[in-house]
Design a protein around this motif. Structure first.
Motif, PDB file in Angstrom:
ATOM      1  N   PHE A  96      16.301   4.114   8.478  1.00  0.00           N
ATOM      2  CA  PHE A  96      15.127   5.004   8.916  1.00  0.00           C
ATOM      3  C   PHE A  96      13.803   4.415   9.006  1.00  0.00           C
ATOM      4  N   TRP A  97      13.288   4.578  10.026  1.00  0.00           N
ATOM      5  CA  TRP A  97      11.564   4.105  10.270  1.00  0.00           C
ATOM      6  C   TRP A  97      10.923   5.341  10.476  1.00  0.00           C
ATOM      7  N   THR A  98      10.178   5.889   9.402  1.00  0.00           N
ATOM      8  CA  THR A  98       9.751   7.038   9.537  1.00  0.00           C
ATOM      9  C   THR A  98       8.186   7.349   8.956  1.00  0.00           C
ATOM     10  N   LEU A  99       7.526   8.396   9.276  1.00  0.00           N
ATOM     11  CA  LEU A  99       6.110   8.720   8.744  1.00  0.00           C
ATOM     12  C   LEU A  99       6.435   9.885   8.309  1.00  0.00           C
ATOM     13  N   CYS A 100       5.752  10.089   6.889  1.00  0.00           N
ATOM     14  CA  CYS A 100       5.865  11.158   6.242  1.00  0.00           C
ATOM     15  C   CYS A 100       4.723  11.955   5.786  1.00  0.00           C
ATOM     16  N   PHE A 101       4.517  13.258   5.964  1.00  0.00           N
ATOM     17  CA  PHE A 101       3.235  13.823   5.406  1.00  0.00           C
ATOM     18  C   PHE A 101       3.862  14.999   4.366  1.00  0.00           C
ATOM     19  N   ARG A 102       3.501  14.980   3.166  1.00  0.00           N
ATOM     20  CA  ARG A 102       3.767  15.759   2.208  1.00  0.00           C
ATOM     21  C   ARG A 102       2.580  15.979   0.966  1.00  0.00           C
ATOM     22  N   ASP A 103       2.454  16.937   0.694  1.00  0.00           N
ATOM     23  CA  ASP A 103       1.455  17.402  -0.732  1.00  0.00           C
ATOM     24  C   ASP A 103      -0.002  16.681  -0.116  1.00  0.00           C
ATOM     25  N   GLY A 104      -0.150  16.727   1.210  1.00  0.00           N
ATOM     26  CA  GLY A 104      -1.592  16.573   1.653  1.00  0.00           C
ATOM     27  C   GLY A 104      -1.614  15.087   1.705  1.00  0.00           C
ATOM     28  N   GLU A 105      -0.570  14.243   1.417  1.00  0.00           N
ATOM     29  CA  GLU A 105      -0.452  12.624   1.703  1.00  0.00           C
ATOM     30  C   GLU A 105       0.131  12.275   2.786  1.00  0.00           C
ATOM     31  N   LEU A 106      -0.592  11.090   3.649  1.00  0.00           N
ATOM     32  CA  LEU A 106       0.354  10.697   4.790  1.00  0.00           C
ATOM     33  C   LEU A 106       0.840   9.133   4.219  1.00  0.00           C
ATOM     34  N   ARG A 107       2.188   8.813   4.433  1.00  0.00           N
ATOM     35  CA  ARG A 107       2.692   7.807   4.006  1.00  0.00           C
ATOM     36  C   ARG A 107       3.549   7.251   5.218  1.00  0.00           C
ATOM     37  N   ALA A 108       3.544   5.952   5.269  1.00  0.00           N
ATOM     38  CA  ALA A 108       4.768   5.261   6.020  1.00  0.00           C
ATOM     39  C   ALA A 108       5.746   4.893   4.958  1.00  0.00           C
ATOM     40  N   MET A 109       7.068   5.463   5.539  1.00  0.00           N
ATOM     41  CA  MET A 109       8.230   5.308   4.423  1.00  0.00           C
ATOM     42  C   MET A 109       8.872   3.885   4.512  1.00  0.00           C
ATOM     43  N   THR A 110       8.093   2.930   3.955  1.00  0.00           N
ATOM     44  CA  THR A 110       8.468   1.605   3.766  1.00  0.00           C
ATOM     45  C   THR A 110       9.166   1.428   2.177  1.00  0.00           C
ATOM     46  N   SER A 111       9.414   0.383   1.995  1.00  0.00           N
ATOM     47  CA  SER A 111      10.190   0.471   0.452  1.00  0.00           C
ATOM     48  C   SER A 111       9.185  -0.432  -0.387  1.00  0.00           C
ATOM     49  N   PRO A 112       8.289  -0.204  -1.254  1.00  0.00           N
ATOM     50  CA  PRO A 112       8.121   1.389  -1.510  1.00  0.00           C
ATOM     51  C   PRO A 112       7.115   1.845  -0.464  1.00  0.00           C
ATOM     52  N   PRO A 113       7.168   3.248  -0.334  1.00  0.00           N
ATOM     53  CA  PRO A 113       6.052   4.044   0.538  1.00  0.00           C
ATOM     54  C   PRO A 113       4.684   3.378   0.632  1.00  0.00           C
ATOM     55  N   THR A 114       4.203   3.215   1.688  1.00  0.00           N
ATOM     56  CA  THR A 114       2.801   2.792   1.907  1.00  0.00           C
ATOM     57  C   THR A 114       1.905   4.018   2.117  1.00  0.00           C
ATOM     58  N   SER A 115       0.738   4.311   1.440  1.00  0.00           N
ATOM     59  CA  SER A 115       0.093   5.505   1.427  1.00  0.00           C
ATOM     60  C   SER A 115      -1.005   5.059   2.742  1.00  0.00           C
ATOM     61  N   LEU A 116      -1.457   5.860   3.402  1.00  0.00           N
ATOM     62  CA  LEU A 116      -2.174   5.860   4.638  1.00  0.00           C
ATOM     63  C   LEU A 116      -3.376   6.543   4.123  1.00  0.00           C
ATOM     64  N   THR A 117      -4.491   6.093   4.731  1.00  0.00           N
ATOM     65  CA  THR A 117      -5.837   6.599   4.566  1.00  0.00           C
ATOM     66  C   THR A 117      -6.246   7.301   5.977  1.00  0.00           C
ATOM     67  N   ILE A 118      -6.461   8.458   5.828  1.00  0.00           N
ATOM     68  CA  ILE A 118      -6.792   9.307   7.133  1.00  0.00           C
ATOM     69  C   ILE A 118      -8.166  10.371   6.674  1.00  0.00           C
ATOM     70  N   THR A 119      -8.702  10.698   7.814  1.00  0.00           N
ATOM     71  CA  THR A 119      -9.947  11.573   7.449  1.00  0.00           C
ATOM     72  C   THR A 119      -9.155  12.992   7.461  1.00  0.00           C
ATOM     73  N   LYS A 120      -8.408  13.319   8.344  1.00  0.00           N
ATOM     74  CA  LYS A 120      -7.442  14.777   8.528  1.00  0.00           C
ATOM     75  C   LYS A 120      -6.070  14.326   8.889  1.00  0.00           C
ATOM     76  N   PRO A 121      -5.475  15.285   8.634  1.00  0.00           N
ATOM     77  CA  PRO A 121      -3.744  15.207   9.083  1.00  0.00           C
ATOM     78  C   PRO A 121      -3.727  15.337  10.581  1.00  0.00           C
ATOM     79  N   PRO A 122      -2.841  14.333  11.278  1.00  0.00           N
ATOM     80  CA  PRO A 122      -2.843  14.623  12.692  1.00  0.00           C
ATOM     81  C   PRO A 122      -2.158  15.751  13.169  1.00  0.00           C
ATOM     82  N   LYS A 123      -2.689  16.386  14.293  1.00  0.00           N
ATOM     83  CA  LYS A 123      -2.007  17.609  14.738  1.00  0.00           C
ATOM     84  C   LYS A 123      -0.943  17.354  15.746  1.00  0.00           C
TER      85      LYS A 123
END
Length: 466
Positions: free
Chosen positions: A378-405
C-alpha cells in the motif's frame, strides 16, 4: 412368525428344548429332563403338578422343529464369528495387525515371507490406533462436508445476486442511454429548428424581393403604355410632352438581378454533423479516469450509480462473500489495472474526516486485516482525527494549515513514484519512491458517511492530419 426365545426354553433345564414332549396339561419339557423328574416316582407335571398318564409322553414335533431351526441359526452364527476372528489361511486366531499391509494376521502369517519383515502390533493396540486415525479422517471429512455445504449455500446466494446485478446494471444502462437520447433529441430539435428558421428568413427575403420586382414591373408597364400613347399623338402634342415623357422614363430604376445568398446554407447544417454533435455532447458528459469496482467493495461501503463516489454505512448491504471483496475493513479498489506509464486522478474529500487514498498492489489480501503500509503493498495518504499522515513505516505526520478538500493522486509507475498534492494551490503533500513489482489498483478507504468523490476531467479532442 418366530417365537420369543423364552417360549422355546425348557422350564427344568432352562435351555432350548431337546426332543420336547407335550403333556396333557399343555406344558412341554425336554424328554430327558422329564424322565429324570419322573424317576423319583411321581408322574406329575413339574409346573402345574397335574397328574400325568402312565403312558409315555408324546413328542412335540412342531416345537422340536422350531428349536432345531433356532439351534442351527446359532451354530451358523458361531461359525461366522469364529471365521472372522480366525485366519482364513492358517485357522489361527488373528492376534496381530500388519502396519505395512494394514490388515489383521495370525502368528503364522507373521513368520511367513509375506509379512516377515513387516512391523506389526497387537490387535488391541491396532484397534485403538485405527479408531483414532478413522476419527481424524471422520473429522476431516466432516469439515469438508461443512465447507461444501457452505460453498453450496454461498453459490446459491451468488446465483441470486448475479440475477440482481444483471437487472440493476441493465436499468442503469437504460437510464444513461435515456440521458444520451435526451441530449441527442435536444440537439436534433435545435438543428431542425435552425433549418426552419433559416427557411423562414430566406422565404421572407424572397417574398420582399418578389414584391419589389412586381411593383417595378407595374410601374414600367405604365410608362411603356404612356410612351406608346405619345407616339400616336400629333406631332405638336408629342413635342410638347416629349420632355416630361423623357423625365418619366429616366425615373425608372431597373431592379437588381443579384440572387446570391438566397438559398439555404445546407453545408452549415450538415457539414461534419455527427462529429459536431459528438463534440457538443462532450460538454454535457462526464469522464472520470478511475471508476470503482463494486465487486471489491466492503459490504458497509455504498457506491454511487456511476461508480465514482463512496461513503460508509453502518447497515451492511447484502452481497456475496466473493474472493475479490474486502471483508475486514471498509475498502474498495478501482477497476483500472495500472502497470506502466503515468496516471492521475483527483478525489474530492469535502467534509469527510476519515479516509485513506492512494494505490495498492493487485495481490493485497482481501480477507485479512493488515496495515496500509508499503511493505504490505500500500502507498497511501491518511486523514484521521484531524491529522494528515503519509502511511510509511512508521507513519509520517504531515504539517498542513488546513485539510485538503481535493487531493490529486499521481502515479509514475516506471519511475516508481506516488505523489499526493492539494489541488487548491497545487502544492505537493507527500511523495513515495519505490520499485513496483506488480500491477497496482487505485485504493480508497473511509468510515465516514460523507462521500469521497472521484472528480470528472475535461476531455480534449485532438485532430490527426495526414
Amino acid at each position: 412368525m418366530s417365537l420369543p426365545e423364552e417360549d422355546l426354553t425348557c422350564p427344568i433345564c432352562c435351555d432350548i428344548f431337546s426332543d420336547p414332549v407335550l403333556l396333557a396339561c399343555s406344558h412341554s419339557f425336554c424328554r430327558g429332563c422329564l424322565k429324570r423328574c419322573w424317576d423319583n416316582g411321581l408322574r406329575e407335571c413339574p409346573v402345574c403338578r397335574k397328574k400325568a398318564s402312565k403312558s409315555t409322553a408324546p413328542s412335540n414335533l412342531a416345537l422340536k422343529n422350531v428349536c432345531e431351526a433356532l439351534l442351527e441359526v446359532r451354530r451358523q452364527n458361531s461359525v461366522v464369528v469364529e471365521d472372522k476372528t480366525n485366519c482364513s489361511q492358517h485357522g489361527e486366531k488373528l492376534k496381530l495387525f500388519c502396519l505395512v499391509d494394514k490388515q489383521p494376521i495370525c502368528v503364522v502369517c507373521q513368520s511367513s515371507k509375506l509379512h516377515k519383515s513387516h512391523d506389526c502390533s497387537p490387535i488391541e493396540e491396532a484397534t485403538v490406533d485405527c479408531k483414532d486415525e478413522l476419527s481424524l479422517s471422520l473429522k476431516s471429512l466432516q469439515d469438508k462436508l461443512d465447507n461444501l455445504k457452505r460453498i453450496h449455500m454461498t453459490s446459491a446466494d451468488t446465483f441470486k445476486y448475479i440475477k440482481t446485478q444483471s437487472l440493476e446494471t441493465q436499468r442503469l444502462i437504460k437510464s444513461q442511454f435515456k440521458q444520451l437520447h435526451q441530449v441527442l433529441h435536444a440537439e436534433e430539435s435545435a438543428r431542425i429548428a435552425a433549418v426552419k428558421k433559416e427557411e423562414e428568413e430566406k422565404i421572407a427575403g424572397m417574398k420582399d424581393k418578389i414584391k419589389e420586382v412586381s411593383a417595378e414591373v407595374l410601374n414600367l408597364t405604365e410608362i411603356i403604355s404612356v410612351i406608346q400613347e405619345q407616339i400616336k399623338e400629333d406631332d405638336m402634342v408629342l413635342l410638347k410632352n416629349f420632355q416630361s415623357t423623357l423625365e418619366r422614363r429616366k425615373s425608372v430604376a431597373l431592379g437588381s438581378d443579384h440572387m446570391s445568398g438566397t438559398l439555404i446554407d445546407i453545408t452549415k447544417h450538415l457539414a461534419n454533423l455527427k462529429y459536431t454533435v459528438w463534440e457538443n455532447m462532450l460538454d454535457q458528459i462526464d469522464y472520470t479516469p478511475v471508476t470503482l469496482d463494486p465487486n471489491t467493495a466492503h459490504p458497509c461501503l455504498i457506491l454511487s450509480e456511476d461508480l465514482t463516489s463512496l461513503h460508509y454505512s453502518k447497515q451492511a448491504t447484502c452481497c456475496p462473500d466473493n474472493p475479490e471483496r474486502f471483508h475486514i475493513s471498509a475498502e474498495v479498489v478501482g477497476t483500472a489495472s495500472l502497470g506502466s506509464g503515468n496516471h492521475h486522478w483527483v478525489v474530492e474529500t469535502g467534509s469527510n474526516q476519515d479516509w485513506l487514498l492512494g494505490v495498492a498492489s493487485s495481490s493485497v489480501p482481501r480477507n485479512n486485516e493488515i496495515s496500509a503500509r508499503p511493505e504490505n503493498g500500500f502507498w497511501t495518504l491518511c486523514f484521521r482525527d484531524g491529522e494528515l499522515r503519509a502511511m510509511t513505516s512508521p507513519p509520517t505526520s504531515l504539517t498542513i494549515t488546513k485539510p485538503p478538500k481535493q487531493v490529486k493522486v499521481q502515479l509514475d509507475y516506471n519511475k516508481g513514484t506516488v505523489s499526493f498534492s492539494d489541488t487548491a494551490d497545487n502544492t505537493t503533500i507527500y511523495t513515495f519512491t519505490t520499485t513496483f513489482k506488480e500491477s497496482l489498483l487505485p485504493y480508497f478507504y473511509t468510515q465516514s458517511s460523507h462521500p469521497l468523490r472521484i472528480m470528472p476531467e475535461k476531455v480534449l479532442i485532438t485532430m490527426l492530419r495526414q
